[in-house]
Design a protein around this motif. Sequence first.
Motif, PDB file in Angstrom:
ATOM      1  N   THR A  34       0.824  -1.202   0.000  1.00 38.46           N
ATOM      2  CA  THR A  34       0.000   0.000   0.000  1.00 38.46           C
ATOM      3  C   THR A  34       0.860   1.255   0.000  1.00 38.46           C
ATOM      4  O   THR A  34       0.423   2.319  -0.444  1.00 38.46           O
ATOM      5  N   GLY A  35       2.104   1.143   0.490  1.00 42.42           N
ATOM      6  CA  GLY A  35       2.988   2.299   0.535  1.00 42.42           C
ATOM      7  C   GLY A  35       3.893   2.456  -0.667  1.00 42.42           C
ATOM      8  O   GLY A  35       4.149   3.566  -1.124  1.00 42.42           O
ATOM      9  N   VAL A  36       4.394   1.340  -1.202  1.00 43.90           N
ATOM     10  CA  VAL A  36       5.423   1.425  -2.244  1.00 43.90           C
ATOM     11  C   VAL A  36       4.899   2.079  -3.517  1.00 43.90           C
ATOM     12  O   VAL A  36       5.639   2.746  -4.241  1.00 43.90           O
ATOM     13  N   ILE A  37       3.612   1.896  -3.778  1.00 45.15           N
ATOM     14  CA  ILE A  37       3.072   2.428  -5.024  1.00 45.15           C
ATOM     15  C   ILE A  37       3.094   3.944  -5.045  1.00 45.15           C
ATOM     16  O   ILE A  37       3.104   4.567  -6.104  1.00 45.15           O
ATOM     17  N   SER A  38       3.111   4.570  -3.841  1.00 44.32           N
ATOM     18  CA  SER A  38       3.080   6.035  -3.782  1.00 44.32           C
ATOM     19  C   SER A  38       4.291   6.649  -4.479  1.00 44.32           C
ATOM     20  O   SER A  38       4.160   7.625  -5.216  1.00 44.32           O
ATOM     21  N   GLY A  39       5.482   6.090  -4.234  1.00 45.86           N
ATOM     22  CA  GLY A  39       6.683   6.595  -4.887  1.00 45.86           C
ATOM     23  C   GLY A  39       6.866   6.027  -6.276  1.00 45.86           C
ATOM     24  O   GLY A  39       7.274   6.742  -7.210  1.00 45.86           O
ATOM     25  N   ALA A  40       6.562   4.743  -6.442  1.00 52.18           N
ATOM     26  CA  ALA A  40       6.750   4.094  -7.739  1.00 52.18           C
ATOM     27  C   ALA A  40       5.892   4.743  -8.815  1.00 52.18           C
ATOM     28  O   ALA A  40       6.292   4.837  -9.982  1.00 52.18           O
ATOM     29  N   LEU A  41       4.708   5.212  -8.413  1.00 58.19           N
ATOM     30  CA  LEU A  41       3.771   5.786  -9.378  1.00 58.19           C
ATOM     31  C   LEU A  41       4.351   7.013 -10.083  1.00 58.19           C
ATOM     32  O   LEU A  41       4.054   7.261 -11.265  1.00 58.19           O
ATOM     33  N   LEU A  42       5.192   7.765  -9.391  1.00 59.10           N
ATOM     34  CA  LEU A  42       5.793   8.954  -9.995  1.00 59.10           C
ATOM     35  C   LEU A  42       6.665   8.589 -11.193  1.00 59.10           C
ATOM     36  O   LEU A  42       6.842   9.401 -12.117  1.00 59.10           O
ATOM     37  N   TYR A  43       7.193   7.360 -11.199  1.00 57.35           N
ATOM     38  CA  TYR A  43       8.086   6.915 -12.276  1.00 57.35           C
ATOM     39  C   TYR A  43       7.354   6.010 -13.271  1.00 57.35           C
ATOM     40  O   TYR A  43       7.667   6.022 -14.469  1.00 57.35           O
ATOM     41  N   ILE A  44       6.379   5.234 -12.780  1.00 55.46           N
ATOM     42  CA  ILE A  44       5.615   4.338 -13.661  1.00 55.46           C
ATOM     43  C   ILE A  44       4.862   5.142 -14.717  1.00 55.46           C
ATOM     44  O   ILE A  44       4.809   4.765 -15.894  1.00 55.46           O
ATOM     45  N   TYR A 159       8.650   3.334   1.834  1.00 59.71           N
ATOM     46  CA  TYR A 159       9.098   4.709   1.609  1.00 59.71           C
ATOM     47  C   TYR A 159      10.622   4.787   1.543  1.00 59.71           C
ATOM     48  O   TYR A 159      11.191   5.541   0.739  1.00 59.71           O
ATOM     49  N   ILE A 160      11.288   4.014   2.397  1.00 60.75           N
ATOM     50  CA  ILE A 160      12.750   3.995   2.388  1.00 60.75           C
ATOM     51  C   ILE A 160      13.273   3.389   1.086  1.00 60.75           C
ATOM     52  O   ILE A 160      14.215   3.904   0.472  1.00 60.75           O
ATOM     53  N   VAL A 161      12.643   2.301   0.653  1.00 63.16           N
ATOM     54  CA  VAL A 161      13.030   1.679  -0.618  1.00 63.16           C
ATOM     55  C   VAL A 161      12.809   2.659  -1.767  1.00 63.16           C
ATOM     56  O   VAL A 161      13.651   2.788  -2.672  1.00 63.16           O
ATOM     57  N   ASN A 162      11.668   3.345  -1.746  1.00 62.58           N
ATOM     58  CA  ASN A 162      11.411   4.359  -2.780  1.00 62.58           C
ATOM     59  C   ASN A 162      12.517   5.416  -2.795  1.00 62.58           C
ATOM     60  O   ASN A 162      12.980   5.844  -3.856  1.00 62.58           O
ATOM     61  N   TRP A 174      12.574  -2.132  -9.129  1.00 66.21           N
ATOM     62  CA  TRP A 174      13.202  -2.548  -7.878  1.00 66.21           C
ATOM     63  C   TRP A 174      12.253  -2.328  -6.698  1.00 66.21           C
ATOM     64  O   TRP A 174      12.149  -3.157  -5.795  1.00 66.21           O
ATOM     65  N   MET A 175      11.584  -1.183  -6.711  1.00 67.95           N
ATOM     66  CA  MET A 175      10.652  -0.860  -5.629  1.00 67.95           C
ATOM     67  C   MET A 175       9.587  -1.949  -5.458  1.00 67.95           C
ATOM     68  O   MET A 175       9.263  -2.361  -4.340  1.00 67.95           O
TER      69      MET A 175
END
Length: 459
Positions: A34-44, A159-162, A174-175
């Motif tokens: 639920t958290g990782v998509i928040s940062g990944a979405l900016l690049y996807i 969030y840290i992985v992002n 990777w995220m």
Amino acid sequence: MAGFIHEMRTSGNGLLVRISIIAAIGGLLFGYDTGVISGALLYIKGDLHANSSAQEWIVSVLLLGAIVGAAISAFSADIFSRKWTKVVSGCVYVIAALGCAFSVSVPMLIGFRFLLGISVGTASFVSPLYISEVAPPKARGGLVSFNQLAVTTGILLSYIVNFLFKDVPGDWRWMLGIAALPGAALAIGMLTVPHTPRWLVQHSRKDEAKGVLERLRDSDPKADIPGELKGIEEENKREGDSRIRDVFRKSLRPLVLVGLALAFFQQFVGVNTVIYYAPTILTDTGLTKSSSVTQTVFVGVTNVVFTIVAVLLLDRIGRRKLLLIGTVGLTIALALLGVYFTSPWLQHHAGFLALGGLLLYIASFAIGLGPVFWLMISEIYPIGVRSKSMAVSTMVNWGANFIVAGTFLTLSSAITRQGTFFVYTGIAVVAFLFFLWKVPEARGRSLEQIQQDLGVSKT
């Protein structure tokens, strides 16, 4: 902290804590994705050319899968056991996480996100169910809240992985792909834990249930194994075999109303607009993508810290008080965010208020609605319909999550960002009034005593 650890040591033993932590890995999976998509979405959105509608589907399709997973596991948890349901869930999660990482198109990513959701939906309710059925009453609140702590830890890790991969080639892959590691840990770890005593009694395996209870309570001099086993047997006989429709029988309606309302309000106060779209919200304040991802880490840290506070306090001051306090706090935070986005002057001169509002919101949610919902739905229902009742509440929760996550960007465009936050503020006020009126206290009572104390009839 020392008092909480002492409570766990006198109420159970190392096995109890170990299996609670392993079971809570399901919450980690829930939180991470639920958290990782928040940062990944900016690049996807740039890599796969995803427009706003596609972005909403990438985020929210996981929630549709979670509804399906909760429905399936309502039956598998009773038939095949809580343990084996979680083993299979971990295996599915590994496959789906790797599939997301290697996706080459939006439809492919959406498909694997749906499969991922099935695993997440299963873990989201079987984890607290499993822990509640092995935990002694005195430590149940803290132990079940290990699951919520794992959820918030998963969000923080995402969030840290992002942050770590935001400038690495193939960043979003990777995220998403790293999620396979905790999925494997859940599947392998659950192979080492016992079945719950309550599931064993349901399947006429009383001797095994007694053996598990003896192992779980062997360091508690006050443990009443025969009494606890008798209580489980009596409750099981009263309930007998159950079906989904039994969840809605007249005698259980007060409990079902509380469970469904908690499920609904937990999402409709807008929590996952913060979890899924925090970087997007922060970029609207003028920050770059990189800075937004970095500041989102503070949201994750706050979430974990205040969840730890909740774990320490749930068995001390009770579920109801924390729920009410947390709801007041998040209502204030939502109003603050609404005012911030209404005022150009504040946006120009006080950009810190956006991050401050997000931090106040997530802290309030983390001590209240976050852990209390999952804890209470594992406590209030009778054993014969517990898994199915929890599944229904979980399905409503994921359904509400889907609506909120799938409409946030559209709603913000239609009524403005500030209008959206004011809508959530109004819902939060209604939630507080309902909690004040209807939600009972369950602190310190056995799962069987709660039914009697709440006056639920046996017919």
